[in-house]
Design an enzyme around this catalytic site. Structure first.
Site, PDB file in Angstrom:
ATOM      1  N   GLY A  70       0.775  -1.238   0.000  1.00 11.93           N
ATOM      2  CA  GLY A  70       0.000   0.000   0.000  1.00 11.93           C
ATOM      3  C   GLY A  70       0.806   1.288   0.000  1.00 11.93           C
ATOM      4  O   GLY A  70       0.229   2.369   0.093  1.00 11.93           O
ATOM      5  N   GLN A  71       2.142   1.176  -0.128  1.00 11.74           N
ATOM      6  CA  GLN A  71       2.931   2.406  -0.174  1.00 11.74           C
ATOM      7  C   GLN A  71       2.530   3.215  -1.400  1.00 11.74           C
ATOM      8  O   GLN A  71       2.131   2.673  -2.421  1.00 11.74           O
ATOM      9  CB  GLN A  71       4.446   2.115  -0.248  1.00 11.74           C
ATOM     10  CG  GLN A  71       5.012   1.450   0.958  1.00 11.74           C
ATOM     11  CD  GLN A  71       5.004  -0.061   0.823  1.00 11.74           C
ATOM     12  OE1 GLN A  71       4.119  -0.648   0.224  1.00 11.74           O
ATOM     13  NE2 GLN A  71       5.988  -0.697   1.397  1.00 11.74           N
ATOM     14  N   GLU A  72       2.676   4.510  -1.295  1.00 10.96           N
ATOM     15  CA  GLU A  72       2.256   5.408  -2.371  1.00 10.96           C
ATOM     16  C   GLU A  72       2.830   4.997  -3.725  1.00 10.96           C
ATOM     17  O   GLU A  72       2.130   4.982  -4.736  1.00 10.96           O
ATOM     18  CB  GLU A  72       2.659   6.846  -2.033  1.00 10.96           C
ATOM     19  CG  GLU A  72       2.050   7.859  -2.975  1.00 10.96           C
ATOM     20  CD  GLU A  72       2.295   9.297  -2.567  1.00 10.96           C
ATOM     21  OE1 GLU A  72       1.847  10.181  -3.316  1.00 10.96           O
ATOM     22  OE2 GLU A  72       2.920   9.531  -1.505  1.00 10.96           O
ATOM     23  N   SER A  73       4.111   4.614  -3.743  1.00  8.68           N
ATOM     24  CA  SER A  73       4.775   4.252  -5.003  1.00  8.68           C
ATOM     25  C   SER A  73       4.192   2.981  -5.632  1.00  8.68           C
ATOM     26  O   SER A  73       4.370   2.744  -6.820  1.00  8.68           O
ATOM     27  CB  SER A  73       6.271   4.059  -4.766  1.00  8.68           C
ATOM     28  OG  SER A  73       6.464   3.019  -3.812  1.00  8.68           O
ATOM     29  N   LEU A  74       3.489   2.166  -4.838  1.00  8.22           N
ATOM     30  CA  LEU A  74       2.942   0.901  -5.351  1.00  8.22           C
ATOM     31  C   LEU A  74       1.476   1.000  -5.764  1.00  8.22           C
ATOM     32  O   LEU A  74       0.983   0.157  -6.500  1.00  8.22           O
ATOM     33  CB  LEU A  74       3.079  -0.192  -4.277  1.00  8.22           C
ATOM     34  CG  LEU A  74       4.495  -0.511  -3.810  1.00  8.22           C
ATOM     35  CD1 LEU A  74       4.458  -1.499  -2.653  1.00  8.22           C
ATOM     36  CD2 LEU A  74       5.334  -1.057  -4.954  1.00  8.22           C
TER      37      LEU A  74
END
Length: 180
Positions: A70-74
């Protein structure tokens, strides 16, 4: 011959795999929930890069659960998992008021995606054991869940660490199978 036909039909209805994606912002508790389903215990996790996938069986119903980082980059790559998805489990950190707007944005972006037009949505209001957390009702209101008319949805209070509320969420999902 009838026995063979019956066996074939039975296996079609009872061992069908249902694809589930588990999404939410980083640190919401997605992986903890997945492994609580799988092993009924808390597993020490680190941030998910990519995805974890596990099969969870509930009363002869097979769910293939994809826990997606769920990280922003993903988040921009979440849509690569959407094909054939029957259920979206959105995990919300009930303490994280500051990022609830981002969660809402991601939810409505998913619901607008063609590949998810038939998906049912289970929202887990996680971390209900924490002091000062938002209730499921507050989260529901903030996410304007009542405005979602074209997807069946359910919000469930839970605590990934204790497993409280998780079974009720799975029961809602199993009750939705075949109700399309």
């Amino acid at each position: 011959v009838m026995g063979l036909i019956f066996a074939k039909l039975w296996s079609l209805f009872c061992n069908q795999e249902h694809k589930v994606i588990i999404v939410g912002l980083d640190n919401a508790g997605k992986t903890t929930i997945l492994y609580q389903f799988l092993m009924n215990e808390v597993v020490h996790t680190s941030p998910t890069i990519g995805s974890n996938v596990e099969e969870i069986v509930v009363k002869n119903t097979h769910f293939l659960m994809w826990d997606i980082g769920g990280q922003e980059s993903l988040r921009s790559s979440w849509n690569t998992y959407y094909s054939n998805t029957e259920f979206i489990i959105l995990v919300v950190d009930s303490i994280d008021r500051e990022r609830l707007a981002i969660t809402k944005e991601e939810l409505y972006r998913m619901l607008a995606h063609e590949d998810l037009r038939k998906a049912a949505v289970l929202i887990f209001a996680n971390k209900q054991d924490m002091k000062g957390c938002m209730t499921a009702a507050e989260i529901s209101k903030y996410l304007t869940l009542s405005s979602i008319k074209d997807h069946p949805w359910h919000i469930q209070s839970c605590c990934a660490l204790t497993g409280e509320g998780l079974c009720q969420g799975l029961e809602w999902m199993t009750s939705r199978i075949g109700v399309r």
